[in-house]
Design an enzyme around this catalytic site. Structure first.
Site, mmCIF file in Angstrom:
data_model
loop_
_atom_site.group_PDB
_atom_site.id
_atom_site.type_symbol
_atom_site.label_atom_id
_atom_site.label_comp_id
_atom_site.label_asym_id
_atom_site.label_seq_id
_atom_site.Cartn_x
_atom_site.Cartn_y
_atom_site.Cartn_z
ATOM 1 C CE LYS A 1 56.036 2.520 -22.244
ATOM 2 N NZ LYS A 1 56.908 2.573 -23.403
ATOM 3 C CE LYS B 1 50.169 -4.787 -26.430
ATOM 4 N NZ LYS B 1 50.738 -3.486 -26.296
ATOM 5 C CE LYS C 1 62.703 -11.118 -25.687
ATOM 6 N NZ LYS C 1 63.931 -10.691 -26.333
#
Ligand code: TRP
Ligand code: SF4
Length: 328
Positions: A114, A196, A199
């Site tokens: 991340k 993928k 949202k």
């Protein structure tokens, strides 16, 4: 013998999309039938990456509460609650932080990934590094035996077990259960752009999308890009749409589609129309249930408050034992 306890959490990203449902929640539906299940909305975890964006948090939590109920999570069967409503999570977190070596956290793959991938957000915080310690607190607080998670979370579970062993070693008393992970089979759902379904990518099919919206989104899928003309044979494995068929279209039709795609006897537009029908059919009972759930209005929050109450005895019991063990 008492039922084994299952616990899992989900960050309140708002409305559920098909990827969330087939990836996690459908699995929870089975678990709530067989185990003493705890499912919670991990709002403190959401702050670790979004501390400066809390403006939608209340609404996102509410949407998630509603969607969980519409897909069939049942407060009569499972304990459903919001993480920040049970303050013991925050009480256990610093205690576990004290015994967790920095180096363990720095080598967690989700942390490194991340940090490398997510741009435009401040992740160089103590809170973000400690994400898996907070997750460990969630798990240990309820003496969870089994934690269903996706593959990316397995290192967090390993860390949780290491923290348990360290605690037992340091305080010379075995008070926690070493949690076992239960890998969730995650069928990969792709969005119209081939990424993928998520949202944050803006490519998600939400379970609350009206039929027309579902149609529009599905018709916009980029399919097998090597298939330029309708007469070109296609390959479902290279098609972003096909995973929808795999999950939502019945087996027989599915086989037909594979055949007709490969021998170019079906065009992508017709194939998409079948997917629209399959997905809308799947969503029909969920939307029916939504009407029931939305009619409950304020009782929705009450259902989760009841979950918070059910969680209290166990959480407080654990904290008493922890505090006694460490002499706080
Ligand atoms: N980290 C999990 C995820 O991103 C969410 C989560 C928070 C969780 N606390 C948990 C999952 C405890 C399992 C157990 O998916
Ligand atoms: Fe994909 Fe269907 Fe087109 Fe084949 S026919 S490429 S499976 S959309």
């Amino acid at each position: 013998m008492a039922l084994k306890r299952v616990l899992s959490g989900m960050q309140p990203s708002g409305k559920l999309h098909l990827g969330n449902v087939v990836g996690a929640v459908n699995n929870w539906l089975k678990l709530q039938e067989e185990y003493d299940s705890f499912f919670f909305i991990a709002d403190w975890h959401a702050l670790t990456t979004h501390y400066e964006h809390t403006e939608n948090l209340v609404q996102n939590k509410r949407e998630m509460m509603i969607d969980w109920l519409t897909v069939g999570l049942d407060p009569e069967k499972a304990t459903l609650f919001v993480q920040s409503d049970r303050k013991e999570h925050a009480e256990l977190h610093p205690i576990l932080s004290m015994i967790t070596p920095l180096s363990w956290l720095e080598r967690v793959p989700t942390y490194k990934e991340k940090m490398a991938q997510i741009q435009g957000r401040d992740l160089s915080t103590y809170g973000f590094l400690g994400y898996p310690v907070l997750q460990t607190a969630d798990i240990l607080l309820y003496k969870s035996d089994i934690v269903p998670v996706g593959i990316d979370q397995l290192p967090h579970l390993e860390l949780a077990r290491e923290i348990v062993r360290t605690f037992h070693h340091v305080y010379k008393k075995e008070i926690f259960t070493e949690p076992q992970s239960k890998m969730t089979e995650i069928p990969k759902l792709t969005g119209n752009d081939g990424r993928k379904m998520s949202k944050s990518y803006g490519n998600a099919l939400f379970i609350s999308d009206p039929e027309e919206e579902v149609r529009k989104k599905i018709m916009s899928y980029v399919t097998d890009t090597a298939r330029i003309k309708k007469t070109d044979p296609g390959s479902p494995e290279n098609c972003n749409l096909f995973p929808l068929h795999k999950i939502f279209t019945n087996q027989e039709k599915n086989n037909e589609i594979v055949e007709s795609c490969k021998n170019a006897s079906i065009g992508c537009v017709d194939c998409k129309k079948i997917a629209v029908d399959s997905v809308n059919k799947y969503l029909e009972p969920i939307k029916e249930k939504r009407r029931e759930v939305e009619a409950l209005k304020d009782d929705i929050v009450d259902m989760y408050k009841q979950g918070t109450d059910k969680a209290r005895t166990i959480a407080q019991g654990t904290m008493e034992l922890v505090n006694k063990t460490i002499r706080i």
